[in-house]
Design a protein around this motif. Structure first.
Motif, PDB file in Angstrom:
ATOM      1  N   PRO A   1     -11.450   3.086  -2.180  1.00 12.89           N
ATOM      2  CA  PRO A   1     -10.634   2.959  -3.626  1.00 12.89           C
ATOM      3  C   PRO A   1      -9.665   3.700  -3.974  1.00 12.89           C
ATOM      4  CG  PRO A   1     -13.191   2.603  -3.701  1.00 12.89           C
ATOM      5  CD  PRO A   1     -12.792   3.048  -2.595  1.00 12.89           C
ATOM      6  N   PRO A   2      -9.777   5.158  -3.690  1.00 15.16           N
ATOM      7  CA  PRO A   2      -8.612   5.588  -4.017  1.00 15.16           C
ATOM      8  C   PRO A   2      -7.361   5.234  -2.926  1.00 15.16           C
ATOM      9  CG  PRO A   2     -10.343   7.339  -2.999  1.00 15.16           C
ATOM     10  CD  PRO A   2     -10.890   5.822  -3.578  1.00 15.16           C
ATOM     11  N   PHE A   3      -7.739   5.113  -1.762  1.00 15.97           N
ATOM     12  CA  PHE A   3      -6.560   4.732  -0.755  1.00 15.97           C
ATOM     13  C   PHE A   3      -5.831   3.587  -1.349  1.00 15.97           C
ATOM     14  CE2 PHE A   3      -5.554   2.486   2.878  1.00 15.97           C
ATOM     15  CZ  PHE A   3      -4.590   3.480   3.711  1.00 15.97           C
ATOM     16  N   ASN A   4      -6.464   2.459  -1.507  1.00 13.29           N
ATOM     17  CA  ASN A   4      -5.801   1.301  -2.031  1.00 13.29           C
ATOM     18  C   ASN A   4      -5.081   1.650  -3.287  1.00 13.29           C
ATOM     19  OD1 ASN A   4      -6.668  -0.202   0.064  1.00 13.29           O
ATOM     20  ND2 ASN A   4      -7.926  -1.537  -1.018  1.00 13.29           N
ATOM     21  N   SER A   5      -5.485   2.581  -4.072  1.00 13.19           N
ATOM     22  CA  SER A   5      -4.696   2.781  -5.257  1.00 13.19           C
ATOM     23  C   SER A   5      -3.539   3.879  -5.305  1.00 13.19           C
ATOM     24  CB  SER A   5      -5.593   3.348  -6.203  1.00 13.19           C
ATOM     25  OG  SER A   5      -6.783   2.465  -6.681  1.00 13.19           O
ATOM     26  N   GLY A   6      -3.478   4.064  -3.793  1.00 10.91           N
ATOM     27  CA  GLY A   6      -2.222   5.189  -3.664  1.00 10.91           C
ATOM     28  C   GLY A   6      -2.728   6.437  -3.643  1.00 10.91           C
ATOM     29  N   TYR A   7      -3.952   6.875  -3.960  1.00 10.37           N
ATOM     30  CA  TYR A   7      -4.171   8.299  -3.877  1.00 10.37           C
ATOM     31  C   TYR A   7      -4.808   8.712  -2.564  1.00 10.37           C
ATOM     32  CZ  TYR A   7      -3.192   7.651  -9.041  1.00 10.37           C
ATOM     33  OH  TYR A   7      -2.558   7.355 -10.474  1.00 10.37           O
ATOM     34  N   TRP A   8      -3.908   8.926  -1.893  1.00 10.78           N
ATOM     35  CA  TRP A   8      -4.395   9.389  -0.371  1.00 10.78           C
ATOM     36  C   TRP A   8      -4.989  10.638  -0.224  1.00 10.78           C
ATOM     37  CZ3 TRP A   8      -1.065   6.559   3.969  1.00 10.78           C
ATOM     38  CH2 TRP A   8      -1.068   5.057   3.530  1.00 10.78           C
TER      39      TRP A   8
ATOM     40  N   THR B   1      -9.759  -2.400  -7.100  1.00  6.65           N
ATOM     41  CA  THR B   1      -9.459  -2.040  -8.392  1.00  6.65           C
ATOM     42  C   THR B   1      -8.588  -3.200  -8.945  1.00  6.65           C
ATOM     43  OG1 THR B   1      -7.668  -0.716  -7.555  1.00  6.65           O
ATOM     44  CG2 THR B   1      -9.737   0.461  -8.163  1.00  6.65           C
ATOM     45  N   PHE B   2      -7.751  -3.655  -8.144  1.00  9.78           N
ATOM     46  CA  PHE B   2      -7.026  -4.952  -8.747  1.00  9.78           C
ATOM     47  C   PHE B   2      -7.569  -5.917  -9.551  1.00  9.78           C
ATOM     48  CE2 PHE B   2      -6.265  -9.556  -7.481  1.00  9.78           C
ATOM     49  CZ  PHE B   2      -4.844  -9.663  -8.176  1.00  9.78           C
TER      50      PHE B   2
ATOM     51  N   TYR C   1     -10.452   9.668  -9.540  1.00 10.68           N
ATOM     52  CA  TYR C   1     -10.894   9.553  -8.050  1.00 10.68           C
ATOM     53  C   TYR C   1     -11.270  10.741  -7.492  1.00 10.68           C
ATOM     54  CZ  TYR C   1      -9.060   4.785  -7.726  1.00 10.68           C
ATOM     55  OH  TYR C   1      -8.647   3.623  -7.732  1.00 10.68           O
TER      56      TYR C   1
ATOM     57  N   SER D   1       2.112   6.787  -6.648  1.00  8.98           N
ATOM     58  CA  SER D   1       1.110   7.633  -6.844  1.00  8.98           C
ATOM     59  C   SER D   1       1.342   9.290  -6.594  1.00  8.98           C
ATOM     60  CB  SER D   1      -0.463   7.444  -6.396  1.00  8.98           C
ATOM     61  OG  SER D   1      -0.593   5.954  -6.878  1.00  8.98           O
TER      62      SER D   1
ATOM     63  N   GLU E   1      -6.882  12.057  -2.336  1.00  2.29           N
ATOM     64  CA  GLU E   1      -8.105  11.791  -2.821  1.00  2.29           C
ATOM     65  C   GLU E   1      -9.020  11.063  -1.701  1.00  2.29           C
ATOM     66  OE1 GLU E   1      -5.844  11.680  -4.905  1.00  2.29           O
ATOM     67  OE2 GLU E   1      -5.909  13.692  -6.290  1.00  2.29           O
TER      68      GLU E   1
ATOM     69  N   LEU F   1       0.925  -1.285   0.016  1.00  4.55           N
ATOM     70  CA  LEU F   1       0.024   0.157   0.105  1.00  4.55           C
ATOM     71  C   LEU F   1       0.798   1.354   0.011  1.00  4.55           C
ATOM     72  CD1 LEU F   1      -3.009  -0.608   2.540  1.00  4.55           C
ATOM     73  CD2 LEU F   1      -3.193   0.474   0.129  1.00  4.55           C
TER      74      LEU F   1
ATOM     75  N   GLU G   1      -6.292   8.330 -13.850  1.00  2.00           N
ATOM     76  CA  GLU G   1      -6.851   7.646 -12.417  1.00  2.00           C
ATOM     77  C   GLU G   1      -6.950   8.621 -11.580  1.00  2.00           C
ATOM     78  OE1 GLU G   1      -4.229   4.601 -11.075  1.00  2.00           O
ATOM     79  OE2 GLU G   1      -5.745   3.726  -9.978  1.00  2.00           O
TER      80      GLU G   1
ATOM     81  N   ARG H   1       2.374   1.950  -3.314  1.00  2.00           N
ATOM     82  CA  ARG H   1       1.193   2.274  -4.303  1.00  2.00           C
ATOM     83  C   ARG H   1       1.190   4.024  -3.996  1.00  2.00           C
ATOM     84  NH1 ARG H   1      -3.681  -1.864  -3.982  1.00  2.00           N
ATOM     85  NH2 ARG H   1      -2.512  -3.864  -4.845  1.00  2.00           N
ATOM     86  N   ARG H   2       1.070   4.507  -2.420  1.00  2.00           N
ATOM     87  CA  ARG H   2       0.900   5.782  -2.106  1.00  2.00           C
ATOM     88  C   ARG H   2       2.150   6.589  -2.691  1.00  2.00           C
ATOM     89  NH1 ARG H   2       2.370   6.548   3.477  1.00  2.00           N
ATOM     90  NH2 ARG H   2       4.353   6.064   2.479  1.00  2.00           N
TER      91      ARG H   2
END
Lengths: 466, 235, 237
Positions: free
Chosen positions: C45-52, C175-176, A400, A388, C54, A381, A396, A384-385
């Motif tokens: 969804p944004p958290f797990n994708s790395g968009y903290w 999203t995986f 969001y 990004s 958002e 995680l 993407e 990923r953070r």
């Protein structure tokens, strides 16, 4: 092709190969059963894990002191210690030792650090003969392949494939029983231990207190490699230190249990020097090469520093549903599975390797399996953070942002659901086709029908009625 | 001269980077979102005995455990009552394996074994011919400890005739004394430390069963590179 | 007790029956249920994708609206883990750090709330079917929820629970599932096979998102096994 496209292509190919998936899953389920039995024999596996995690924490968070103590004692007993900041430096140090010794043949026991720095290629290019003595490594070397798994290098191959390989490459394969095939390798290797000029090993632990390198193996190839050739070279990552000799009493059975479901690996051997006065045999010279190769960068990341606690047992690979379905080679890395997905971005570049952190359902079974409690799936995680934050994917991020606006405004949220319901018949028309925006899902899976009345519709109606 | 400088610099470079990195501290394990389950008072691993597999308290229980573990590992363990029994056991092994030549080292028990067997012996004490050892049918050694918890035998380059003797011949025979049995791994490490520190033999090895591999379809095969057979004779 | 029930976005949009069952169960136990209008999604969804950033944008109003809640009950292990475990991390070193911790402490996953807070296991339900239970990974490993749903199912009349031979992830992973559909599908197939081996009529789970994935595969493959949320089973007469 980029690393991510390569990964996706390979993952596609491997997941379609049902025979392969079944073969790997059966093997690793077998491992799991054995491991559970061994874990169950511990009076408290959980306390042991916590203690192991704390011991590694202590080791890594005082790494400088431990390395200084380790090298001082190794050197006091005649061992030559070398330090390599990069893989290239390590390769040059080792090649120079071979040149100085006018060596021709080098016999190796299994070492993932040597895979990491692509040592064999470099040595072979210089004309040295390199022989991998671990059976699994020997098999993949004959196939010109990298190890499939950090502990079980040839676990992807059937006995039939190995028999064919031995027949083709060695002209010797009496049958396809594992017993006969193992004996072929035994015969090939015996004389090599005796005639090789240099023996090369990796290492599992380095003990700061007593100045020792500890090697864990089942076959005895490492024992022979460290016994017979006149010169011995050991390559070890700087993170492998343990503070005390007695710590091994905990780490050796835990490594065996987590790694292979064994109570103890067959040979656990601690070396503290080359042959000492009065001893019967052993190398005249021992060179220990300490490898950094960007480990210090990971050390500087306090959030993920515990990834350096890894003892390379392979437990996280064994239980990982991603690994079980895509296999080891798909990763395209030296260290595969969850721990590989965590550390490869640090060792080889975040943007190029972030896809390994994305290719996870974050199920956490790896973290649960880790004997030193590395927070593996949370590190995915964090990768990923970090990826990004430093290089966001425009669309993407935008998606969001829009989702955020919709989710934060009840009217928009209601409208979005309504639109979903209204457009459902349209979606049915293109479902699974190239026009389907949800094709990634609908190619293999149905979507649930959207109900006309959502939960919130029902709730609102109910509130009004009251 | 130049090379020596480079090496020195890399040592300083690496230690420098480590010290720089360690200026910031990392959270303790288990602190992520959860409680700290266990706070040991001393080095964490010093409590290992409380968590490792149970071993029982009496010597009899521990011999029984060792025997059970040895059987699981496919090692042959024989608890013998006297020198006569030891001699008989050795002769039985010799005849069953059709031994022609053995390798061994000087020691009170190994000397007795040599005499009992009456075979040509390659002794390792003053150096030996490797090809000759490779031809031997068995390697006979003493040891430092037997570990009930795991069925392991601890040998060292000093107690067991060097590094190769316990792995090169196809049959490793260990002769141990009863008082060499220790309960568990922590006890084994403590015993080695007491006996040798700070002047350790250059090799210490915990041997747990005969050499093995599972590299082909994870099917167990004994004698991958080391001994196919391991016999532990304890008197 | 006044229970603030957080119905996750996909339960709201796709599985209203699961949410309705939770409301009915809690009310039948004598509690007052409120469902804040402002809450749609936990931000996972944004958290797990790395968009903290958002994720915080979505999560902040959620936190605000849960500020005064006596008890927060979340109808999914996954969203429960987000609020209980990941909000404190997401909001660490922000103005909302303290609030995130407070809300976390008052947050419960639905089955955990029933069993460990209310001490209610027998809800008077009847469900005369053979079922197997799927543990959503977030509930299982982030929140330690394993015994709670089983305790609840044990009191359902006529219900026979058969455990799967392999505890594994269903392969959904948010999203995986769309980013790596081939791996996600392969994992789902393993799950479906394990469920099929039990000969259960229904796969029950606390996580409707997992069930969406499993049901999606089962329907496509024309398999007869059905999926149903735990709340619906517990609310079945």
């Amino acid at each position: 092709m980029s690393f991510v496209s390569q990964f996706k292509a390979q993952a596609g190919e491997k997941t379609r190969d049902l025979r392969h998936r079944q073969f790997i899953r059966t093997a690793l389920r077998g491992y799991e059963t054995a491991r559970d039995k061994r874990k169950g024999a511990f009076q408290s596996w959980e306390s042991a894990r916590q203690a192991a995690a704390e011991t590694k924490w202590e080791a890594i968070n005082h790494l400088d002191e431990h390395l200084v103590a380790l090298t001082r004692q190794l050197e006091a007993r005649g061992t030559k210690v070398h330090w390599a900041s990069t893989g290239a430096q390590a390769r040059e140090i080792i090649a120079q030792i071979l040149r100085d010794k006018q060596a021709r043949c080098i016999i190796k026991s299994k070492a993932m650090t040597s895979e990491e720095i692509h040592l064999n290629d470099a040595l072979e290019k210089e004309g040295f003969t390199v022989v991998e003595s671990d059976l699994g490594e020997f098999i993949v070397q004959l196939r010109h392949e990298t190890p499939y798994h950090i502990v079980f290098p040839s676990m992807h191959l059937t006995r039939g494939e190995i028999r064919e390989l031995f027949q083709r490459e060695l002209g010797d394969a009496p049958s396809d029983t594992p017993e006969d095939l193992t004996m072929v390798a035994r015969r090939v290797m015996r004389q090599k231990y005796i005639t090789a000029d240099v023996g090369f090993t990796g290492a599992n632990f380095a003990i700061a207190e007593t100045g020792m390198i500890s090697i864990t193996e089942n076959e005895g190839n490492s024992r022979l490699t460290a016994a017979l050739p006149k010169t011995m070279v050991t390559l070890i990552g700087i993170e492998k230190v343990l503070p005390r000799f007695a710590d091994l009493a905990l780490f050796l059975p835990m490594l065996a249990t987590a790694g292979a479901g064994q109570p103890m690996t067959c040979y656990n051997t601690m070396y503290s020097g080359p042959r000492q006065p009065g001893e019967a045999d052993g190398p005249e010279e021992w060179h220990v090469v300490l490898l950094d190769n960007r480990r210090t960068e990971l050390l500087a990341d306090t959030e993920q520093r515990d990834a350096l606690h890894c003892i390379r047992c392979g437990a996280c690979l064994n239980v990982c549903p991603i690994f079980r379905n895509v296999g080891g080679h798909t990763y395209g890395t030296t260290y595969s599975g969850p721990v590989g997905a965590v550390i490869t971005p640090h060792l080889r570049g975040l943007q190029e390797w972030k896809h390994l952190s994305n290719a996870s359902s974050l199920c956490g079974v790896c973290t649960e399996a880790c004997p030193v409690k590395i927070d593996l799936h949370h590190h995915l995680l964090q990768n990923r953070r970090n990826a990004s934050a430093s290089q966001p994917a425009f669309l993407e991020k935008l998606a969001y942002k829009i989702f955020g606006i919709v989710a934060n405004e009840p009217a928009f949220w209601s409208l979005a659901k309504k639109l979903g319901w209204l457009t459902q018949p349209l979606h049915d028309a293109v479902k699974g086709s190239a026009l389907d925006p949800a094709r990634a899902w609908t190619k293999t899976r149905d979507l649930p029908p959207m109900p006309r009345e959502t939960f919130k519709d029902w709730w609102r109606k109910r509130m009004k009625a009251e | 001269m130049k090379k020596a400088e480079t090496i020195l610099n890399e040592r300083d470079n690496i230690l420098g980077r480590i010290r720089e990195a360690l200026k910031a501290s990392a959270p303790l394990p288990g602190s992520h979102g959860g409680s700290h389950e266990h706070t040991p008072a001393g080095p964490p691993a010093s409590h290992a005995r409380e968590w490792l597999p149970a071993v029982g308290t009496s010597a009899a229980e521990q011999f029984e455990l060792f025997a059970r573990n040895a059987a699981d590992l496919k090692a042959d363990f024989q608890l013998l009552a006297s020198r006569e029994e030891l001699k008989a056991a050795l002769i039985k092994l010799r005849d069953a394996g059709k031994w022609q030549r053995i390798a061994s080292h000087g020691g009170e028990l190994t000397d007795f074994a040599g005499k009992s067997l009456g075979l040509p012996v390659t002794l390792t004490d003053r150096g030996y011919d490797v090809q000759e050892m490779e031809q031997c049918d068995a390697g006979i050694t003493e040891c430092d400890a037997l570990i009930a918890q795991t069925g392991s035998v601890a040998v060292t380059s000093r107690s067991a005739g060097g590094r190769a003797l316990s792995v090169l011949p196809p049959h490793h025979v260990v002769i141990a004394r009863r008082d060499q049995l220790v309960a568990d791994l922590p006890a084994a490490f403590a015993r080695l430390q007491e006996k040798y520190a700070p002047d350790f033999p250059s090799m210490i090895s915990f041997i747990t069963g005969p050499s093995r591999t599972g590299d082909i379809e994870r099917i167990l095969v004994l004698g991958a590179h080391g001994p196919k057979k391991l016999t532990i004779l304890c008197i | 007790m006044t229970v603030t029930l957080f119905i996750p976005c996909f339960v709201d949009a796709l599985y209203p029956r699961a949410g309705i069952s939770m409301v009915e169960i809690l009310e039948r136990l004598g509690h007052t249920v409120i469902c804040p209008e402002a809450i749609a999604c936990c931000g996972q969804p944004p958290f797990n994708s790395g968009y903290w950033d958002e994720a915080r944008t979505i999560a902040r109003p959620v936190l605000e609206s849960l500020k005064a809640a006596e008890a927060v009950v979340i109808g999914s292990g996954s969203c429960g883990a987000m609020v209980k475990k990941f909000y404190p991390e997401l909001f660490a070193n922000t103005d909302h750090a303290e609030l995130a911790k407070q809300v976390s402490a008052r947050t419960w996953e639905f089955s955990d709330f029933l069993v460990n807070k209310l001490g209610a296991t027998d809800l008077g339900a009847t469900f005369p079917h053979k079922v197997t239970f799927h543990d959503g990974c977030h509930g299982l490993r982030e929140l330690g929820i394993q015994k709670q749903p089983r305790a609840l199912l044990a009191s359902v009349r006529g219900l026979e629970l058969v455990e799967m031979g392999e505890v594994s992830c269903c392969g959904f992973g948010g999203t995986f599932a769309a980013k790596f559909p081939m791996i996600s599908t392969a994992m789902g197939e393993v799950k479906c096979a394990a469920a099929a081996e039990t000969n259960a009529e229904y796969i029950v789970s606390s996580d409707s998102s997992c069930l969406m994935h499993i049901q999606g595969l089962l329907s496509r493959q024309g398999k007869p096994t059905k999926t149903i949320s735990l709340a619906e089973v517990l609310n079945h007469k």
